[in-house]
Design a protein around this motif. Structure first.
Motif, PDB file in Angstrom:
ATOM      1  N   GLY A 154       0.815  -1.213   0.000  1.00 53.19           N
ATOM      2  CA  GLY A 154       0.000   0.000   0.000  1.00 53.19           C
ATOM      3  C   GLY A 154       0.846   1.259   0.000  1.00 53.19           C
ATOM      4  O   GLY A 154       0.575   2.209  -0.742  1.00 53.19           O
ATOM      5  N   TYR A 155       1.867   1.280   0.819  1.00 52.14           N
ATOM      6  CA  TYR A 155       2.751   2.438   0.849  1.00 52.14           C
ATOM      7  C   TYR A 155       3.528   2.568  -0.450  1.00 52.14           C
ATOM      8  O   TYR A 155       3.755   3.679  -0.941  1.00 52.14           O
ATOM      9  CB  TYR A 155       3.702   2.337   2.044  1.00 52.14           C
ATOM     10  CG  TYR A 155       3.117   2.936   3.303  1.00 52.14           C
ATOM     11  CD1 TYR A 155       3.601   4.107   3.838  1.00 52.14           C
ATOM     12  CD2 TYR A 155       2.051   2.318   3.958  1.00 52.14           C
ATOM     13  CE1 TYR A 155       3.064   4.665   4.992  1.00 52.14           C
ATOM     14  CE2 TYR A 155       1.499   2.858   5.114  1.00 52.14           C
ATOM     15  CZ  TYR A 155       2.001   4.037   5.617  1.00 52.14           C
ATOM     16  OH  TYR A 155       1.442   4.584   6.748  1.00 52.14           O
ATOM     17  N   GLY A 156       3.950   1.441  -1.004  1.00 53.54           N
ATOM     18  CA  GLY A 156       4.644   1.492  -2.291  1.00 53.54           C
ATOM     19  C   GLY A 156       3.744   2.003  -3.391  1.00 53.54           C
ATOM     20  O   GLY A 156       4.169   2.778  -4.255  1.00 53.54           O
ATOM     21  N   ASN A 196      11.716   0.101  -3.955  1.00 53.26           N
ATOM     22  CA  ASN A 196      12.214  -1.283  -3.880  1.00 53.26           C
ATOM     23  C   ASN A 196      11.304  -2.169  -3.041  1.00 53.26           C
ATOM     24  O   ASN A 196      11.759  -2.941  -2.179  1.00 53.26           O
ATOM     25  CB  ASN A 196      13.641  -1.314  -3.318  1.00 53.26           C
ATOM     26  CG  ASN A 196      14.608  -0.471  -4.120  1.00 53.26           C
ATOM     27  OD1 ASN A 196      14.524  -0.419  -5.350  1.00 53.26           O
ATOM     28  ND2 ASN A 196      15.517   0.206  -3.448  1.00 53.26           N
ATOM     29  N   VAL A 197      10.008  -2.075  -3.298  1.00 54.53           N
ATOM     30  CA  VAL A 197       9.032  -2.832  -2.523  1.00 54.53           C
ATOM     31  C   VAL A 197       9.282  -4.337  -2.577  1.00 54.53           C
ATOM     32  O   VAL A 197       9.197  -5.010  -1.536  1.00 54.53           O
ATOM     33  CB  VAL A 197       7.605  -2.482  -2.978  1.00 54.53           C
ATOM     34  CG1 VAL A 197       6.583  -3.435  -2.379  1.00 54.53           C
ATOM     35  CG2 VAL A 197       7.276  -1.039  -2.577  1.00 54.53           C
ATOM     36  N   PRO A 198       9.576  -4.947  -3.758  1.00 52.43           N
ATOM     37  CA  PRO A 198       9.851  -6.393  -3.772  1.00 52.43           C
ATOM     38  C   PRO A 198      10.994  -6.784  -2.831  1.00 52.43           C
ATOM     39  O   PRO A 198      10.937  -7.824  -2.168  1.00 52.43           O
ATOM     40  CB  PRO A 198      10.205  -6.677  -5.235  1.00 52.43           C
ATOM     41  CG  PRO A 198       9.484  -5.602  -5.999  1.00 52.43           C
ATOM     42  CD  PRO A 198       9.579  -4.387  -5.137  1.00 52.43           C
ATOM     43  N   THR A 199      12.027  -5.935  -2.756  1.00 50.39           N
ATOM     44  CA  THR A 199      13.156  -6.227  -1.868  1.00 50.39           C
ATOM     45  C   THR A 199      12.728  -6.145  -0.408  1.00 50.39           C
ATOM     46  O   THR A 199      13.112  -6.985   0.418  1.00 50.39           O
ATOM     47  CB  THR A 199      14.302  -5.242  -2.129  1.00 50.39           C
ATOM     48  OG1 THR A 199      14.723  -5.356  -3.498  1.00 50.39           O
ATOM     49  CG2 THR A 199      15.487  -5.526  -1.215  1.00 50.39           C
ATOM     50  N   GLN A 208      12.418   1.065   3.125  1.00 45.64           N
ATOM     51  CA  GLN A 208      13.172   1.952   2.246  1.00 45.64           C
ATOM     52  C   GLN A 208      12.261   3.078   1.755  1.00 45.64           C
ATOM     53  O   GLN A 208      11.643   2.971   0.687  1.00 45.64           O
ATOM     54  CB  GLN A 208      13.731   1.178   1.048  1.00 45.64           C
ATOM     55  CG  GLN A 208      14.709   0.073   1.415  1.00 45.64           C
ATOM     56  CD  GLN A 208      15.331  -0.566   0.198  1.00 45.64           C
ATOM     57  OE1 GLN A 208      15.713   0.101  -0.762  1.00 45.64           O
ATOM     58  NE2 GLN A 208      15.443  -1.887   0.224  1.00 45.64           N
ATOM     59  N   PRO A 209      12.146   4.163   2.531  1.00 44.63           N
ATOM     60  CA  PRO A 209      11.340   5.294   2.059  1.00 44.63           C
ATOM     61  C   PRO A 209      11.878   5.823   0.733  1.00 44.63           C
ATOM     62  O   PRO A 209      13.087   5.788   0.475  1.00 44.63           O
ATOM     63  CB  PRO A 209      11.494   6.334   3.166  1.00 44.63           C
ATOM     64  CG  PRO A 209      11.856   5.545   4.381  1.00 44.63           C
ATOM     65  CD  PRO A 209      12.682   4.406   3.881  1.00 44.63           C
ATOM     66  N   ILE A 210      10.982   6.309  -0.099  1.00 43.21           N
ATOM     67  CA  ILE A 210      11.387   6.818  -1.400  1.00 43.21           C
ATOM     68  C   ILE A 210      12.246   8.060  -1.225  1.00 43.21           C
ATOM     69  O   ILE A 210      12.142   8.769  -0.214  1.00 43.21           O
ATOM     70  CB  ILE A 210      10.147   7.129  -2.270  1.00 43.21           C
ATOM     71  CG1 ILE A 210      10.528   7.210  -3.755  1.00 43.21           C
ATOM     72  CG2 ILE A 210       9.435   8.387  -1.785  1.00 43.21           C
ATOM     73  CD1 ILE A 210       9.341   7.158  -4.672  1.00 43.21           C
TER      74      ILE A 210
END
Length: 503
Positions: free
Chosen positions: A451-453, A460-463, A487-489
């Motif tokens: 959701g955040y991604g 890097n949501v998959p990571t 990992q915030p953007i």
């Protein structure tokens, strides 16, 4: 796989709950969407009906719902009432709370003098500047210095929200701060005669000058004790000294620990030199504090912080908050009332770079009438003696805290009152709907991450999902532990283009 340990949460701690620890600079409601509050802290005057070390806000026994309430409670020109007014001028959405801090014992006011010379041989105007405001007193041919100064004092007295009162003695105007203490010395003043020549009237000083004579610092400890269990998105103190700011951030950091789980941040201000501002930051060095700096700014430091915080919270109110505040105030339509110092002082590019590399959020000047926030950062810029900029960008703290709040809210909704179990192995039957296993918790956390991604708050949501760990504690079998490598953007800071002329 090793157990996941949270600070202050012992393995044998039996108290049920959802505990979150946000660790900065570390190697399904999708978004938190609650209402954020702000707390303003400053001195009050005896003319107000309120008391020090008492919290006032929309839902307190004696409510404060706006600037007029603040004037009645804290005294109209008090430091705290002015903080409230600055905040609400920019942001009429965020609920505002305020708490008065007692002036230091035997504190004194600061003073400054403006000297008028004459008499007038023509008509004109005496303009008096105090902080970032001014008033005009007219004079005509033949007026004595006493008459000119008396007219100016009348105009100053009419400015009931100003921080200083005024008296006249034979053409010498004395400004006296209404609030006592060391911060009274931040009052800036000077005067100009319009037209500049031909009226026979002179005045000094004609450049921005600081008041002097304010003594004795205050202490925020008693006020902090009153709000220790309350959660505010931001605390904005009028205080500018290392001791008091250190007390605020110490309490904030302590309350952010998993046992309490109150995640908030401090925004303070500075109009001092860059060197002195960096000294303050060195004592803070926290992801949960920010220091907004305008060199020789006319707005008092605490009011500057309140204004900037109001702008941040206005844009952070939506469920998807604004992350990039680079050049804030440069665009039309952005609520922004900070102007370049009347002294004409402006930080150089080298000073701006030095500020950003030392945990200071700088305000710069575009033109003689246009100022802007360069880049929003935290005061955390080193680990020990080593430079460490992993959490320099303040939006990363905002995203991490919101993510943690989303996990707390979602976990409470989904898992409270249920049982715990291990993931099924091989051909074992699946656990029932009331049994929470690591796989169930992992799916919930991954959903929040996605959701955040999907709202461009993470990269890097998959990571993140692949490296998220969930396991049942080996010592305390009634605890489920999880670790999320968030990992915030990143925000776009620079566009570097090289143009090669080839023909």
């Amino acid at each position: 796989m090793a157990d996941i340990v949270l600070t202050g949460l012992a393995t044998n701690d039996p108290v049920p709950g959802e505990y979150m620890e946000v660790a900065f600079a570390q190697g399904v409601p999708s978004l938190a969407n609650g209402v954020d509050f702000v707390l303003l802290m400053g001195n009050i005057l005896s003319a107000g009906a309120g008391a020090v070390n008492t919290l006032y806000g929309p839902d307190t026994p004696i409510p404060m719902t706006g600037s007029e309430d603040a004037k009645l409670l804290f005294g109209e020109p008090s430091e705290l009432a002015r903080l409230v007014s600055r905040f609400i001028k920019t942001n009429q959405t965020t609920p505002v709370y305020a708490i008065g801090v007692a002036e230091g014992a035997s504190a004194t006011s600061a003073t400054g003098t403006i000297t008028v010379t004459g008499p007038a041989t023509g008509n004109g105007t005496l303009r008096i500047f105090v902080d970032d405001e001014f008033c005009d007193g007219g004079f005509v041919n033949g007026d004595s210095v006493t008459t000119i100064a008396t007219n100016a004092v009348t105009q100053i007295t009419a400015k009931t929200s100003w921080r200083a009162s005024a008296t006249n003695s034979a053409g010498v105007i004395t400004l006296t701060t209404k609030q006592k203490g060391l911060r009274a010395n931040s009052l800036r003043y000077f005067a100009r005669v319009i037209p500049f020549t031909g009226s026979g009237v002179g005045v000094s000083p004609t450049t921005s000058t600081l008041a002097t004579g304010g003594t004795v610092s205050d202490d925020v400890a008693a006020a902090l004790a009153v709000v220790v269990s309350r959660k505010f998105a931001y605390i904005v103190p009028a205080q500018v000294d290392a001791t008091n700011l250190g007390k605020v951030i110490t309490q904030i950091n302590t309350q952010a620990a998993p046992i309490t789980g109150i995640r908030q941040a401090m925004i303070a201000g500075s109009t001092d030199s860059l060197a002195n501002s960096i000294t303050i930051v060195d004592g803070l060095n926290s992801a949960r504090s920010e220091l907004v700096w305008q060199l020789d700014g006319d707005i008092p430091a605490g009011e500057l912080a309140a204004h900037v915080c109001a702008a941040y919270m206005l844009y952070e109110a939506p469920s998807v908050p604004r992350l990039n505040f680079n050049f804030y105030g440069d665009a039309d339509g952005e609520p922004w009332f900070v102007r370049p110092p009347l002294s004409g002082t402006a930080p150089t590019r080298g000073q701006i770079a030095a500020a950003l590399n030392a945990g200071v959020t700088p305000i710069a000047s575009r033109t003689a009438s246009s100022a802007y926030l360069v880049k929003r950062i935290t005061t955390r810029y080193k680990t020990g003696a080593v430079l460490d900029y992993r959490i320099r960008d303040a939006h990363k703290r905002v995203v991490c805290d919101r993510y943690a709040d989303s996990l707390v809210a979602g976990a409470a909704l989904r898992f409270r009152g249920k049982e715990i179990g291990d993931d099924p192995k091989n051909n074992e039957p699946l656990a029932g709907p009331r049994v929470v296993t690591p796989r169930v918790v992992k799916a919930f956390i991954d959903g929040v991450t996605e959701g955040y991604g999907g709202n461009d708050l993470l990269q890097n949501v998959p990571t993140i999902k692949a490296q998220t760990q969930v396991l049942r504690d080996s010592q305390n079998k009634q605890r489920m532990g999880a670790r999320v490598p968030l990992q915030p953007i990143d925000v776009l800071d620079q566009l570097a283009v090289k143009v090669d002329q080839v023909a």
